[in-house]
Design a protein around this motif. Structure first.
Motif, mmCIF file in Angstrom:
data_model
loop_
_atom_site.group_PDB
_atom_site.id
_atom_site.type_symbol
_atom_site.label_atom_id
_atom_site.label_comp_id
_atom_site.label_asym_id
_atom_site.label_seq_id
_atom_site.Cartn_x
_atom_site.Cartn_y
_atom_site.Cartn_z
ATOM 1 N N ILE A 38 0.854 -1.175 0.000
ATOM 2 C CA ILE A 38 0.000 0.000 0.000
ATOM 3 C C ILE A 38 0.898 1.235 0.000
ATOM 4 C CG2 ILE A 38 -1.775 1.280 1.256
ATOM 5 C CD1 ILE A 38 -2.670 -1.428 2.437
ATOM 6 N N GLU A 39 0.587 2.154 -0.904
ATOM 7 C CA GLU A 39 1.376 3.378 -1.026
ATOM 8 C C GLU A 39 0.715 4.534 -0.292
ATOM 9 O OE1 GLU A 39 1.523 3.693 -5.346
ATOM 10 O OE2 GLU A 39 3.607 3.015 -5.262
ATOM 11 N N VAL A 40 1.561 5.442 0.220
ATOM 12 C CA VAL A 40 1.112 6.712 0.783
ATOM 13 C C VAL A 40 1.940 7.817 0.155
ATOM 14 C CG1 VAL A 40 0.391 5.652 2.970
ATOM 15 C CG2 VAL A 40 2.659 6.685 2.798
ATOM 16 N N SER A 41 1.351 9.012 0.085
ATOM 17 C CA SER A 41 2.084 10.166 -0.450
ATOM 18 C C SER A 41 1.576 11.434 0.233
ATOM 19 C CB SER A 41 1.898 10.279 -1.964
ATOM 20 O OG SER A 41 0.558 10.584 -2.284
ATOM 21 N N PRO A 42 2.394 12.481 0.232
ATOM 22 C CA PRO A 42 1.930 13.742 0.806
ATOM 23 C C PRO A 42 0.633 14.190 0.128
ATOM 24 C CG PRO A 42 4.285 13.834 0.396
ATOM 25 C CD PRO A 42 3.781 12.567 -0.246
ATOM 26 N N LEU A 43 -0.323 14.645 0.927
ATOM 27 C CA LEU A 43 -1.616 15.080 0.426
ATOM 28 C C LEU A 43 -1.451 16.288 -0.489
ATOM 29 C CD1 LEU A 43 -4.684 14.453 0.817
ATOM 30 C CD2 LEU A 43 -4.684 16.260 2.524
ATOM 31 N N GLY A 44 -2.231 16.314 -1.558
ATOM 32 C CA GLY A 44 -2.211 17.447 -2.463
ATOM 33 C C GLY A 44 -1.208 17.322 -3.587
ATOM 34 N N GLY A 45 -0.440 16.250 -3.595
ATOM 35 C CA GLY A 45 0.557 16.081 -4.642
ATOM 36 C C GLY A 45 0.022 15.425 -5.896
ATOM 37 N N GLN A 73 9.017 6.049 9.061
ATOM 38 C CA GLN A 73 9.617 7.379 9.065
ATOM 39 C C GLN A 73 8.940 8.252 8.020
ATOM 40 O OE1 GLN A 73 13.815 7.346 8.262
ATOM 41 N NE2 GLN A 73 14.046 9.524 8.656
ATOM 42 N N LEU A 74 7.945 9.033 8.457
ATOM 43 C CA LEU A 74 7.237 9.943 7.554
ATOM 44 C C LEU A 74 7.356 11.362 8.093
ATOM 45 C CD1 LEU A 74 3.903 7.985 6.919
ATOM 46 C CD2 LEU A 74 5.863 8.174 5.370
ATOM 47 N N ALA A 75 7.626 12.301 7.207
ATOM 48 C CA ALA A 75 7.632 13.711 7.605
ATOM 49 C C ALA A 75 6.231 14.080 8.089
ATOM 50 C CB ALA A 75 8.037 14.591 6.427
ATOM 51 N N ALA A 76 6.160 14.883 9.133
ATOM 52 C CA ALA A 76 4.867 15.323 9.646
ATOM 53 C C ALA A 76 4.085 16.020 8.537
ATOM 54 C CB ALA A 76 5.069 16.254 10.832
ATOM 55 N N GLY A 77 2.777 15.785 8.507
ATOM 56 C CA GLY A 77 1.928 16.409 7.501
ATOM 57 C C GLY A 77 0.750 15.521 7.150
ATOM 58 N N ASP A 78 0.010 15.939 6.142
ATOM 59 C CA ASP A 78 -1.164 15.211 5.679
ATOM 60 C C ASP A 78 -0.782 14.299 4.515
ATOM 61 O OD1 ASP A 78 -2.824 16.530 7.534
ATOM 62 O OD2 ASP A 78 -3.047 18.230 6.165
ATOM 63 N N TYR A 79 -1.332 13.073 4.530
ATOM 64 C CA TYR A 79 -0.986 12.060 3.530
ATOM 65 C C TYR A 79 -2.236 11.449 2.920
ATOM 66 C CZ TYR A 79 3.897 12.095 4.855
ATOM 67 O OH TYR A 79 5.207 12.490 5.069
ATOM 68 N N THR A 80 -2.100 11.015 1.671
ATOM 69 C CA THR A 80 -3.107 10.200 0.991
ATOM 70 C C THR A 80 -2.669 8.754 1.092
ATOM 71 O OG1 THR A 80 -3.614 11.954 -0.595
ATOM 72 C CG2 THR A 80 -4.233 9.703 -1.223
ATOM 73 N N ILE A 81 -3.597 7.875 1.440
ATOM 74 C CA ILE A 81 -3.386 6.424 1.388
ATOM 75 C C ILE A 81 -4.061 5.977 0.098
ATOM 76 C CG2 ILE A 81 -3.868 4.208 2.498
ATOM 77 C CD1 ILE A 81 -4.115 5.829 5.172
ATOM 78 N N TRP A 82 -3.319 5.258 -0.760
ATOM 79 C CA TRP A 82 -3.803 4.938 -2.102
ATOM 80 C C TRP A 82 -4.389 3.532 -2.194
ATOM 81 C CZ3 TRP A 82 -4.254 8.678 -5.606
ATOM 82 C CH2 TRP A 82 -3.558 9.865 -5.369
ATOM 83 N N GLU A 83 -5.577 3.438 -2.795
ATOM 84 C CA GLU A 83 -6.229 2.153 -3.116
ATOM 85 C C GLU A 83 -5.480 1.469 -4.252
ATOM 86 O OE1 GLU A 83 -9.015 -0.910 -3.531
ATOM 87 O OE2 GLU A 83 -9.320 0.691 -2.094
ATOM 88 N N ASP A 84 -5.118 2.243 -5.270
ATOM 89 C CA ASP A 84 -4.370 1.760 -6.425
ATOM 90 C C ASP A 84 -3.594 2.949 -6.985
ATOM 91 O OD1 ASP A 84 -6.218 3.250 -8.031
ATOM 92 O OD2 ASP A 84 -7.528 1.512 -8.190
ATOM 93 N N ASP A 85 -3.113 2.867 -8.191
ATOM 94 C CA ASP A 85 -2.287 3.939 -8.758
ATOM 95 C C ASP A 85 -2.991 5.287 -8.853
ATOM 96 O OD1 ASP A 85 -0.120 2.277 -9.021
ATOM 97 O OD2 ASP A 85 -0.440 1.873 -11.154
#
Length: 129
Positions: A38-45, A73-85
């Protein structure tokens, strides 16, 4: 070449790098997601934002087995958790110096926290921390 799949982890076998501006995420998932990355990325990207991934694995704590992906180890902030690509599944806020726990959408952890195992402890309806 296939990446080897590690076995279940035990209590205390995950090292988290917490501090000012850096937190961690424990994402609980149902057993049928075992092995899924499962991927996560900074929100809004957007869908092309820098992503990091973790594999859902069995996590043994006390006499319980829970399934979770751990992002140490994640930088503090808002993240999206991705269902798929391209499909976001959820959003989560990471606080510096803390472990945030949340569940995959539609998943509830239906047992009490294991003794001595707060890393993977979350009760039903617990909000993300």
């Amino acid at each position: 070449m296939r990446e080897p799949v590690p076995g279940p982890s035990a209590s205390g076998s995950v090292i988290l790098d917490l501090g000012p501006g850096v937190g961690a995420l424990v994402l609980h998932a149902p057993p049928e997601m075992d092995g899924r990355e499962i991927e996560v990325s900074p929100l809004g990207g957007g869908t092309r934002a820098h992503r990091t991934h973790s594999r859902v694995r069995p996590r043994k704590t006390g006499g319980e087995t829970q399934y979770a992906a751990v992002y140490p180890q994640l930088a503090a902030g808002d993240y999206t958790i991705w269902e798929d690509d391209v499909t976001p599944a959820a959003a989560v806020t990471i606080e510096g110096g803390q472990v945030t726990t949340t569940c995959w959408p539609g998943t509830a952890i239906n047992h009490p926290p294991p003794p001595g195992g707060p890393l993977l402890a979350a009760g039903p309806g617990s909000p993300p921390r």
